[in-house]
Design a protein around this motif. Structure first.
Motif, PDB file in Angstrom:
ATOM      1  N   VAL A  12       3.781  -3.467  -3.032  1.00  0.00           N
ATOM      2  CA  VAL A  12       3.271  -2.834  -1.659  1.00  0.00           C
ATOM      3  C   VAL A  12       1.856  -2.496  -1.645  1.00  0.00           C
ATOM      4  O   VAL A  12       1.022  -2.377  -2.591  1.00  0.00           O
ATOM      5  N   THR A  13       1.386  -3.155  -0.473  1.00  0.00           N
ATOM      6  CA  THR A  13       0.065  -3.083  -0.175  1.00  0.00           C
ATOM      7  C   THR A  13      -0.385  -1.454   0.545  1.00  0.00           C
ATOM      8  O   THR A  13       0.405  -0.942   1.069  1.00  0.00           O
ATOM      9  N   GLY A  31      15.748   2.729  -8.507  1.00  0.00           N
ATOM     10  CA  GLY A  31      15.883   1.856  -9.451  1.00  0.00           C
ATOM     11  C   GLY A  31      15.269   0.719  -9.733  1.00  0.00           C
ATOM     12  O   GLY A  31      15.523  -0.369 -10.342  1.00  0.00           O
ATOM     13  N   ALA A  32      14.139   0.665  -8.834  1.00  0.00           N
ATOM     14  CA  ALA A  32      12.907  -0.559  -8.978  1.00  0.00           C
ATOM     15  C   ALA A  32      12.577  -1.043 -10.446  1.00  0.00           C
ATOM     16  O   ALA A  32      12.396   0.134 -11.015  1.00  0.00           O
ATOM     17  N   LYS A  33      12.656  -2.070 -10.812  1.00  0.00           N
ATOM     18  CA  LYS A  33      12.264  -2.152 -12.239  1.00  0.00           C
ATOM     19  C   LYS A  33      10.831  -2.135 -12.023  1.00  0.00           C
ATOM     20  O   LYS A  33      10.183  -1.744 -13.346  1.00  0.00           O
ATOM     21  N   LYS A  34      10.057  -2.877 -11.335  1.00  0.00           N
ATOM     22  CA  LYS A  34       8.656  -2.512 -11.390  1.00  0.00           C
ATOM     23  C   LYS A  34       7.989  -2.671 -10.008  1.00  0.00           C
ATOM     24  O   LYS A  34       8.411  -3.356  -9.147  1.00  0.00           O
ATOM     25  N   VAL A  35       7.113  -2.105  -9.529  1.00  0.00           N
ATOM     26  CA  VAL A  35       6.385  -1.863  -8.294  1.00  0.00           C
ATOM     27  C   VAL A  35       4.760  -2.371  -8.636  1.00  0.00           C
ATOM     28  O   VAL A  35       4.094  -1.627  -9.484  1.00  0.00           O
ATOM     29  N   TYR A  36       4.288  -3.390  -8.106  1.00  0.00           N
ATOM     30  CA  TYR A  36       2.864  -3.727  -7.909  1.00  0.00           C
ATOM     31  C   TYR A  36       2.292  -2.821  -6.947  1.00  0.00           C
ATOM     32  O   TYR A  36       2.630  -2.864  -5.584  1.00  0.00           O
ATOM     33  N   LEU A  37       1.094  -2.118  -7.339  1.00  0.00           N
ATOM     34  CA  LEU A  37       0.504  -1.276  -6.531  1.00  0.00           C
ATOM     35  C   LEU A  37      -0.919  -2.081  -6.117  1.00  0.00           C
ATOM     36  O   LEU A  37      -2.059  -2.111  -6.751  1.00  0.00           O
ATOM     37  N   ALA A  38      -0.619  -2.761  -4.746  1.00  0.00           N
ATOM     38  CA  ALA A  38      -1.895  -3.552  -4.109  1.00  0.00           C
ATOM     39  C   ALA A  38      -2.653  -2.678  -3.443  1.00  0.00           C
ATOM     40  O   ALA A  38      -2.462  -2.340  -2.435  1.00  0.00           O
ATOM     41  N   VAL A  39      -4.012  -2.658  -4.021  1.00  0.00           N
ATOM     42  CA  VAL A  39      -4.869  -1.850  -3.227  1.00  0.00           C
ATOM     43  C   VAL A  39      -6.413  -2.347  -3.389  1.00  0.00           C
ATOM     44  O   VAL A  39      -6.513  -3.103  -4.318  1.00  0.00           O
ATOM     45  N   ARG A  40      -7.202  -1.713  -2.833  1.00  0.00           N
ATOM     46  CA  ARG A  40      -8.533  -2.158  -2.907  1.00  0.00           C
ATOM     47  C   ARG A  40      -9.425  -1.629  -4.135  1.00  0.00           C
ATOM     48  O   ARG A  40     -10.078  -2.084  -4.785  1.00  0.00           O
ATOM     49  N   ASN A  41      -9.020  -0.260  -4.388  1.00  0.00           N
ATOM     50  CA  ASN A  41      -9.406   0.451  -5.423  1.00  0.00           C
ATOM     51  C   ASN A  41      -8.510   0.573  -6.216  1.00  0.00           C
ATOM     52  O   ASN A  41      -7.784   1.718  -6.134  1.00  0.00           O
ATOM     53  N   LEU A  42      -8.681  -0.032  -7.653  1.00  0.00           N
ATOM     54  CA  LEU A  42      -7.600   0.208  -8.596  1.00  0.00           C
ATOM     55  C   LEU A  42      -7.648   1.678  -9.106  1.00  0.00           C
ATOM     56  O   LEU A  42      -6.593   2.236  -9.423  1.00  0.00           O
ATOM     57  N   VAL A  56       4.802   0.780 -13.126  1.00  0.00           N
ATOM     58  CA  VAL A  56       3.796   0.050 -12.049  1.00  0.00           C
ATOM     59  C   VAL A  56       2.743  -0.394 -12.532  1.00  0.00           C
ATOM     60  O   VAL A  56       2.349  -0.367 -13.697  1.00  0.00           O
ATOM     61  N   GLN A  57       2.126  -1.440 -11.623  1.00  0.00           N
ATOM     62  CA  GLN A  57       1.237  -2.244 -12.169  1.00  0.00           C
ATOM     63  C   GLN A  57       0.068  -2.213 -10.911  1.00  0.00           C
ATOM     64  O   GLN A  57       0.242  -2.816  -9.859  1.00  0.00           O
ATOM     65  N   PRO A  58      -1.047  -1.860 -11.120  1.00  0.00           N
ATOM     66  CA  PRO A  58      -2.203  -1.770 -10.116  1.00  0.00           C
ATOM     67  C   PRO A  58      -2.632  -3.236 -10.034  1.00  0.00           C
ATOM     68  O   PRO A  58      -3.132  -3.691 -11.237  1.00  0.00           O
ATOM     69  N   VAL A  59      -2.833  -3.518  -8.868  1.00  0.00           N
ATOM     70  CA  VAL A  59      -3.641  -4.968  -8.363  1.00  0.00           C
ATOM     71  C   VAL A  59      -4.327  -4.970  -7.363  1.00  0.00           C
ATOM     72  O   VAL A  59      -4.181  -4.484  -6.541  1.00  0.00           O
ATOM     73  N   GLN A  74      -0.678 -15.120  -6.822  1.00  0.00           N
ATOM     74  CA  GLN A  74      -0.765 -15.907  -8.193  1.00  0.00           C
ATOM     75  C   GLN A  74      -0.543 -15.032  -8.969  1.00  0.00           C
ATOM     76  O   GLN A  74       0.343 -15.165 -10.159  1.00  0.00           O
ATOM     77  N   GLN A  75      -1.015 -13.672  -9.061  1.00  0.00           N
ATOM     78  CA  GLN A  75      -0.813 -12.949 -10.247  1.00  0.00           C
ATOM     79  C   GLN A  75       0.573 -12.027  -9.951  1.00  0.00           C
ATOM     80  O   GLN A  75       1.220 -12.005 -11.111  1.00  0.00           O
ATOM     81  N   ALA A  76       0.996 -11.732  -9.021  1.00  0.00           N
ATOM     82  CA  ALA A  76       2.308 -10.993  -8.504  1.00  0.00           C
ATOM     83  C   ALA A  76       3.480 -12.038  -8.417  1.00  0.00           C
ATOM     84  O   ALA A  76       3.961 -12.131  -7.265  1.00  0.00           O
TER      85      ALA A  76
END
Length: 247
Positions: A12-13, A31-42, A56-59, A74-76
């Protein structure tokens, strides 16, 4: 196509606040297994990380920067659902002194950001049998609001691109969802002077979960948006979503 959030990996951006944060929370509750937290400021995701830990994984991403989007893909590289939620709004009517600069900014993030996200993540999504690309558009993508003319223009362009994605990604077994909220209780709505009576961000996030499961293309989640839907539905069904190639 029906997409169930359970056990999916999503990205999610603009995940740190407003509608983006609500989408993260709804996905995880379903029930999502993982959510990438796509932001400018981690650091802006610290509260979500504290609440959900390694689910969750900040990116980092900057939608105004094409290289940043490529690096994010490439990362996600295991995502099955991409939600392009992040956007910008500037108050500008067609005669405002800042109209040109506002439009340039909004096109860069709202429109070119979408195009670059779709191009970067399509190779990732098409690796899966059941994947989706969700674009946060707006009722302003369908009707211009004079004081938000440049924003409306950027979202109208984004909506047009979303329609193109629906057709091209269908061939790759990727579902596309175009979300068109009205005023929602966010910082952006407050900035635009539309905070009074704005509906909960949860209205949008839970609507997305349901719309993905039902396989629909348009989502008009809140009361104001549903008023638009009532008037727009026939055109959407008979023109936007119809196969006009069989003249």
């Amino acid at each position: 196509m029906s997409i169930n959030i359970n056990n999916k990996t999503a990205l999610v951006t603009g995940a740190n606040r407003g509608i983006g944060k609500a989408i993260v929370e709804s996905f995880l509750s379903h029930g999502a297994k993982k959510v990438y937290l796509a932001v400018r400021n981690l650091e802006s995701t610290n509260a979500l990380v504290a609440a959900y830990g390694d689910r969750v994984q900040p990116v980092h991403v900057d939608l105004a920067n094409a290289e940043s989007i490529k690096q994010l893909a490439q990362q996600a590289n295991d995502v099955e659902i991409v939600v392009n939620n992040a956007g910008v709004l500037e108050v500008a009517n067609p005669l405002s002194e800042n109209a040109e600069s506002a439009l340039n900014h909004e096109l860069t993030v709202n429109t070119f950001g979408l195009l670059r996200m779709a191009q970067a993540f399509t190779p990732v999504l098409e690796q899966h049998n059941n994947s989706a690309f969700v674009q946060l558009n707006s009722v302003a993508s369908i009707k211009n609001f004079a004081d938000f003319t440049t924003y409306s223009a950027s979202k109208a362009a984004a909506y047009s691109i979303t329609q193109g994605l629906k057709e091209t990604l269908a061939e790759k077994n990727v579902q596309v969802l175009s979300v068109h909220p009205g005023p929602i209780d966010t910082d952006m709505a407050t900035q635009a002077g539309m905070g009074d009576g704005a509906e909960s961000t949860n209205t949008v996030s839970e609507g997305i979960v349901s719309a993905l499961q039902s396989g629909q293309f348009h989502l008009f989640p809140d009361n104001m948006a549903q008023t638009f839907e009532g008037a727009y539905n026939s055109y959407a069904n008979n023109i936007i979503e119809a196969d006009l190639s069989e003249g």
